[in-house]
Design a protein around this motif. Structure first.
Motif, PDB file in Angstrom:
ATOM      1  N   MET A  73      -9.789  15.353   5.015  1.00 15.32           N
ATOM      2  CA  MET A  73      -8.889  14.392   4.356  1.00 15.32           C
ATOM      3  C   MET A  73      -9.240  12.961   4.804  1.00 15.32           C
ATOM      4  SD  MET A  73      -4.724  14.365   4.457  1.00 15.32           S
ATOM      5  CE  MET A  73      -4.539  13.623   6.074  1.00 15.32           C
ATOM      6  N   ALA A  74      -9.663  12.155   3.840  1.00 14.09           N
ATOM      7  CA  ALA A  74     -10.031  10.768   4.187  1.00 14.09           C
ATOM      8  C   ALA A  74      -8.774   9.914   4.323  1.00 14.09           C
ATOM      9  CB  ALA A  74     -10.932  10.200   3.098  1.00 14.09           C
ATOM     10  N   THR A  75      -8.760   9.077   5.345  1.00 15.88           N
ATOM     11  CA  THR A  75      -7.611   8.167   5.488  1.00 15.88           C
ATOM     12  C   THR A  75      -7.672   7.121   4.367  1.00 15.88           C
ATOM     13  OG1 THR A  75      -8.821   6.595   6.841  1.00 15.88           O
ATOM     14  CG2 THR A  75      -7.675   8.387   8.015  1.00 15.88           C
ATOM     15  N   LEU A  76      -6.558   6.422   4.169  1.00 20.40           N
ATOM     16  CA  LEU A  76      -6.561   5.366   3.150  1.00 20.40           C
ATOM     17  C   LEU A  76      -7.577   4.286   3.504  1.00 20.40           C
ATOM     18  CD1 LEU A  76      -2.830   4.723   2.111  1.00 20.40           C
ATOM     19  CD2 LEU A  76      -4.612   5.893   0.823  1.00 20.40           C
ATOM     20  N   GLU A  77      -7.766   4.047   4.805  1.00 23.50           N
ATOM     21  CA  GLU A  77      -8.716   2.998   5.227  1.00 23.50           C
ATOM     22  C   GLU A  77     -10.151   3.430   4.927  1.00 23.50           C
ATOM     23  OE1 GLU A  77      -6.154   4.108   7.376  1.00 23.50           O
ATOM     24  OE2 GLU A  77      -4.995   2.448   6.563  1.00 23.50           O
ATOM     25  N   GLN A  78     -10.427   4.748   5.062  1.00 25.65           N
ATOM     26  CA  GLN A  78     -11.782   5.226   4.729  1.00 25.65           C
ATOM     27  C   GLN A  78     -12.007   5.141   3.216  1.00 25.65           C
ATOM     28  OE1 GLN A  78     -11.299   9.019   6.653  1.00 25.65           O
ATOM     29  NE2 GLN A  78     -12.472   8.404   8.450  1.00 25.65           N
ATOM     30  N   GLN A  79     -10.947   5.425   2.449  1.00 23.15           N
ATOM     31  CA  GLN A  79     -11.079   5.368   0.988  1.00 23.15           C
ATOM     32  C   GLN A  79     -11.178   3.929   0.477  1.00 23.15           C
ATOM     33  OE1 GLN A  79      -8.172   7.795  -1.220  1.00 23.15           O
ATOM     34  NE2 GLN A  79      -7.712   8.823   0.686  1.00 23.15           N
ATOM     35  N   PHE A  80     -10.435   3.041   1.173  1.00 26.63           N
ATOM     36  CA  PHE A  80     -10.343   1.647   0.701  1.00 26.63           C
ATOM     37  C   PHE A  80     -10.638   0.680   1.849  1.00 26.63           C
ATOM     38  CE2 PHE A  80      -7.201   4.166  -1.743  1.00 26.63           C
ATOM     39  CZ  PHE A  80      -7.795   4.082  -2.987  1.00 26.63           C
ATOM     40  N   PRO A  81     -11.919   0.513   2.186  1.00 20.41           N
ATOM     41  CA  PRO A  81     -12.236  -0.316   3.352  1.00 20.41           C
ATOM     42  C   PRO A  81     -11.829  -1.774   3.213  1.00 20.41           C
ATOM     43  CG  PRO A  81     -14.230   0.581   2.315  1.00 20.41           C
ATOM     44  CD  PRO A  81     -13.071   1.195   1.613  1.00 20.41           C
ATOM     45  N   ARG A  82     -11.589  -2.245   1.957  1.00 24.19           N
ATOM     46  CA  ARG A  82     -11.155  -3.647   1.806  1.00 24.19           C
ATOM     47  C   ARG A  82      -9.654  -3.815   2.047  1.00 24.19           C
ATOM     48  NH1 ARG A  82     -14.481  -4.945  -3.658  1.00 24.19           N
ATOM     49  NH2 ARG A  82     -13.942  -2.764  -3.965  1.00 24.19           N
ATOM     50  N   LYS A  83      -8.925  -2.692   2.072  1.00 23.33           N
ATOM     51  CA  LYS A  83      -7.531  -2.643   2.550  1.00 23.33           C
ATOM     52  C   LYS A  83      -6.637  -3.714   1.930  1.00 23.33           C
ATOM     53  CE  LYS A  83      -8.602  -2.335   7.146  1.00 23.33           C
ATOM     54  NZ  LYS A  83      -8.399  -2.018   8.554  1.00 23.33           N
ATOM     55  N   ARG A  84      -6.437  -3.635   0.590  1.00 23.77           N
ATOM     56  CA  ARG A  84      -5.605  -4.632  -0.115  1.00 23.77           C
ATOM     57  C   ARG A  84      -4.499  -3.908  -0.879  1.00 23.77           C
ATOM     58  NH1 ARG A  84     -10.823  -6.689  -3.357  1.00 23.77           N
ATOM     59  NH2 ARG A  84     -10.724  -4.452  -3.754  1.00 23.77           N
ATOM     60  N   VAL A  85      -3.246  -4.227  -0.549  1.00 22.48           N
ATOM     61  CA  VAL A  85      -2.123  -3.528  -1.176  1.00 22.48           C
ATOM     62  C   VAL A  85      -1.068  -4.523  -1.656  1.00 22.48           C
ATOM     63  CG1 VAL A  85      -1.000  -3.125   1.090  1.00 22.48           C
ATOM     64  CG2 VAL A  85      -0.343  -1.710  -0.845  1.00 22.48           C
ATOM     65  N   LEU A  86      -0.446  -4.246  -2.785  1.00 19.77           N
ATOM     66  CA  LEU A  86       0.724  -5.017  -3.239  1.00 19.77           C
ATOM     67  C   LEU A  86       1.911  -4.054  -3.297  1.00 19.77           C
ATOM     68  CD1 LEU A  86       1.164  -7.707  -5.899  1.00 19.77           C
ATOM     69  CD2 LEU A  86       2.617  -5.671  -6.057  1.00 19.77           C
ATOM     70  N   ILE A  87       3.024  -4.491  -2.711  1.00 23.52           N
ATOM     71  CA  ILE A  87       4.241  -3.657  -2.682  1.00 23.52           C
ATOM     72  C   ILE A  87       5.393  -4.464  -3.266  1.00 23.52           C
ATOM     73  CG2 ILE A  87       5.807  -2.316  -1.201  1.00 23.52           C
ATOM     74  CD1 ILE A  87       3.584  -2.371   0.965  1.00 23.52           C
ATOM     75  N   THR A  88       6.168  -3.876  -4.178  1.00 24.19           N
ATOM     76  CA  THR A  88       7.345  -4.580  -4.708  1.00 24.19           C
ATOM     77  C   THR A  88       8.570  -4.229  -3.856  1.00 24.19           C
ATOM     78  OG1 THR A  88       7.949  -2.808  -6.256  1.00 24.19           O
ATOM     79  CG2 THR A  88       6.432  -4.505  -7.077  1.00 24.19           C
ATOM     80  N   GLY A  89       9.485  -5.203  -3.766  1.00 24.88           N
ATOM     81  CA  GLY A  89      10.742  -4.962  -3.037  1.00 24.88           C
ATOM     82  C   GLY A  89      10.558  -4.753  -1.548  1.00 24.88           C
ATOM     83  N   THR A  90       9.833  -5.683  -0.896  1.00 27.61           N
ATOM     84  CA  THR A  90       9.512  -5.489   0.536  1.00 27.61           C
ATOM     85  C   THR A  90      10.536  -6.109   1.494  1.00 27.61           C
ATOM     86  OG1 THR A  90       8.154  -7.471   0.484  1.00 27.61           O
ATOM     87  CG2 THR A  90       6.992  -5.373   0.248  1.00 27.61           C
ATOM     88  N   SER A  91      11.656  -6.649   0.964  1.00 24.23           N
ATOM     89  CA  SER A  91      12.595  -7.321   1.874  1.00 24.23           C
ATOM     90  C   SER A  91      13.476  -6.346   2.635  1.00 24.23           C
ATOM     91  CB  SER A  91      13.482  -8.293   1.092  1.00 24.23           C
ATOM     92  OG  SER A  91      12.682  -9.325   0.591  1.00 24.23           O
TER      93      SER A  91
END
Ligand SMILES: NC(=O)c1ccc[n+]([C@@H]2O[C@H](COP(=O)([O-])OP(=O)(O)OC[C@H]3O[C@@H](n4cnc5c(N)ncnc54)[C@H](O)[C@@H]3O)[C@@H](O)[C@H]2O)c1
Length: 282
Positions: A1-19
Motif C-alpha cells: 500500500m503506497a502512502t499518499l506521499e509516495q503517490q503524490f510527491p508534490r503533496k498539494r491538497v485543497l480542503i473546504t471548510g477547514t475552520s
C-alpha cells in the motif's frame, strides 16, 4: 500500500471548510505529513487561525476564502493553486451543514435549498472545477465527505440524508468514470464525531426527535474529528471507495444493503418506540 506521499510527491491538497471539525483535523493531518494545504472556509480570521496551526504542524498553508455555494470561488481557487503550486493532487470536499425536521414541518423550502447548496452543489462545483486540474497533474484523489446519514436514511432528516446520499452516488460514479485518468475517489461516511456541526440552534429548537437525538449523540460521543481524519486518509491510501470509520456506520451500511426491508422495519420500530437515537433528553 503506497502512502499518499509516495503517490503524490508534490503533496498539494485543497480542503473546504477547514475552520472547524473534520476539515481542520484533515488539514492538520496533511500538515504533519508536510503537505501544501489550501486552507479554505468563509471567515478570513478563522482561516488564518487554521493556517497558523497548519504551519506550526509542518505544513505550508495557502489561505483562501472559499464559499462552497459559489462556483466562481472554486474557479478562483483553481486559478490560485495553479499559479502558486502549478496544480493540485488531492481535493477534499468537506464543508457541510446539518438540518432536521419533518418534511411537511420544519424543513422549509429555504432550508432545503441551503442544504442542497452547501452539502451537494459544493461537491458538484468542486469536482467539475478540479477534475481538469487533477487530470493535468497526471493523477489525483478526491475525498468527498458524505455521512452515515447518506447510507442509513434516518427519519426526520430528509434534506440532510438526500444531500449525503447524492454525494455517495456521485462518488461511486466518479470512482469508475475517472479510473482511466488515474484519479481515485473515496467517500467518507462517518456517524457521530465531535465537531461544531452539533451547535445548530435550529435543530435544537425544532421538534424533530431524530434531529435532536443525533445532535446529542454528536455532543456526547468520544469519537474525535482527528480519528475520523486519520481513518479517511488510510482509506484513501488503500484505494477504498467507502470510508466508514465507526462500527455503527459499518453495521448500518451492511444492514441497509444486505437486508433493506428488515433494516427499514427495524428503523421504523426504533423510531416509533422512541428508542436508540430517537429518545433525546433521556
Ligand atoms: N460531526 C459529525 O458527526 C458528522 C457526521 C457525518 C458527517 N459529517 C460531515 O462532516 C463534514 C464536516 O463537518 P463537521 O462535523 O466537521 O462540522 P463543523 O461545523 O465543525 O465544520 C464545518 C465547516 O464547514 C464550514 N462551512 C459551512 N458552510 C460553508 C460554506 N458555505 N462555504 C465554506 N465553508 C463552509 C464551516 O465554517 C465549518 O468550518 C460535513 O460535510 C458534515 O456533514 C459530520
Amino acid at each position: 500500500m503506497a502512502t499518499l506521499e509516495q503517490q503524490f510527491p508534490r503533496k498539494r491538497v485543497l480542503i473546504t471548510g477547514t475552520s472547524s471539525g473534520l476539515g481542520r483535523a484533515l488539514a492538520l493531518e496533511f500538515a504533519q505529513r508536510g503537505w501544501k494545504i489550501a486552507v479554505t472556509d468563509l471567515d478570513p480570521l478563522m482561516i488564518k487561525q487554521t493556517a497558523e496551526a497548519v504551519r506550526a504542524a509542518g505544513g505550508e498553508p495557502l489561505e483562501m476564502v472559499l464559499d462552497v455555494t459559489r462556483v466562481e470561488h472554486f474557479e478562483a481557487a483553481a486559478k490560485r493553486v495553479t499559479e502558486a503550486w502549478g496544480g493540485l493532487d488531492v481535493l477534499v470536499n468537506n464543508a457541510g451543514v446539518s438540518d432536521a425536521g419533518r418534511m411537511e414541518g420544519e424543513l422549509t423550502l429555504e432550508n432545503w435549498r441551503l442544504l442542497m447548496d452547501v452539502n451537494l452543489w459544493s461537491v458538484i462545483y468542486g469536482c467539475r472545477t478540479f477534475i481538469p486540474v487533477l487530470k493535468k497533474a497526471g493523477r489525483g484523489h478526491i475525498l468527498n465527505v458524505a455521512s452515515g446519514a447518506g447510507l442509513g436514511c434516518l427519519p426526520e432528516m430528509a434534506s440532510y440524508n438526500a444531500t449525503k446520499a447524492a454525494v455517495v452516488a456521485i462518488s461511486a460514479t466518479l470512482k469508475t468514470e475517472l479510473i482511466v485518468d488515474h484519479i481515485d475517489v473515496t467517500v467518507s461516511c462517518p456517524t457521530a464525531f465531535r465537531s461544531n456541526i452539533a451547535n445548530n440552534e435550529r435543530v435544537d429548537k425544532c421538534k424533530s426527535v431524530a434531529g435532536r437525538g443525533i445532535m446529542e449523540a454528536i455532543k456526547k460521543t468520544t469519537v474525535s474529528a482527528e480519528s475520523v481524519a486519520q481513518y479517511n486518509i488510510r482509506s484513501m491510501e488503500s484505494g477504498k471507495l467507502y470510508s466508514l470509520p465507526q462500527a455503527d456506520a459499518r453495521a448500518m451500511w451492511r444492514a441497509a444493503r444486505w437486508m433493506p426491508e428488515k433494516y427499514s422495519k427495524l428503523l421504523t420500530y426504533l423510531y416509533n418506540k422512541r428508542l436508540w437515537l430517537f429518545a433525546p433528553g433521556k
